[in-house]
Design a protein around this motif. Sequence first.
Motif, short mmCIF file in Angstrom:
data_model
loop_
_atom_site.label_atom_id
_atom_site.label_comp_id
_atom_site.label_asym_id
_atom_site.label_seq_id
_atom_site.Cartn_x
_atom_site.Cartn_y
_atom_site.Cartn_z
N CYS A 125 -3.83 -4.58 5.73
CA CYS A 125 -2.66 -3.52 5.98
C CYS A 125 -3.15 -2.25 6.77
N TYR A 129 -0.18 1.28 9.09
CA TYR A 129 0.21 2.75 8.62
C TYR A 129 0.50 3.67 9.75
N GLU A 168 -0.42 -10.26 4.14
CA GLU A 168 -0.27 -9.31 3.18
C GLU A 168 1.25 -8.75 3.46
N CYS A 271 0.68 -2.34 -1.30
CA CYS A 271 0.48 -3.66 -0.72
C CYS A 271 0.13 -4.80 -1.64
#
Length: 310
Positions: A125, A129, A168, A271
């Motif tokens: 992940c 972001y 994910e 997540c």
Amino acid sequence: MSAADFDSAQFYDGLVANRLIQPTGVDGAFGRGGVFEDVLERLNCLLDELAAQDRAEKMTFPPVMSRDVLEQVEYLESFPHLAGVVHSFEGDEAKARELTDRLKNKGKWGGLFEQTALALTPAACYPVYPSLAGTLPRGGRTISMTNWVFRNEPSKEPTRMQAFRVRELVRVGSQDEVVVWRDQWLQRGLRLMTSLRLPASTEVASDPFFGRGGRFLAANQRDLKLKFEILVPVISAKHPTACCSFNCHHDKFAQKFDIRTQDGAIANTACVGFGLERCVMALFQTHGFDPAKWPEEVRLMLWKRSAPLS
Ligand code: ZN
């Protein structure tokens, strides 16, 4: 032939003998055979269906990410032992000759390479972001990815890989939105694993933080129930293997990358990650090395859209 009963070396040898994986000479960096990949892709298709229920946006990132971002999320402070960064040659002809000499003489040559702007992605992940910076739409966003990740932990134990894929999903929104979503996925994940007839259980968990300070961080993570895992016995009945994780990060990432909700507040993120190879190995351990002999309901779940394997 059925999968070995909880003997790590025997299970590894069985995976190799059945051409499910191919050794490459480096522990934890084996190749995957066609049957292994077929199971992995089918499992990922089931996760596609679940992700579609969330109207998740699909993204794909390469197995490398910005080293700046890795530094920003403070990965190197918490997990220096697991990190890998990319170094490349940037020297002149004289340096290239020195490199050749050292190679000829079997000398150490790593010092002739320079650190680049890239690191190997250690968590599926992380690359997403920075792209979420700014104000979110009402109700937040959900992103779905399948990314290769790297962990510097060479091991002969087959579930402890140095490179593997994680399916994910990342949810970003208000605290209530992300916590409800994370808990919903824990139940979905458990239902999925149970429907594949895997003896799955859930547990509060913590990340493998480095050193003495890390023990405090891990205890804190457990106390606040920030991380849950789904475990399945793969190489040990006593110590089942974590196959999926469900994590809340509070505003840690949103704060660093300035991700905000409609009312201007810093958002929260969560997540969920499915370790695809580990889930596939759990299937081989539980149901045997030959998918043609797996229970009919498991085969229907995975291959319902095509003819059964012959
Ligand atoms: Zn994650």
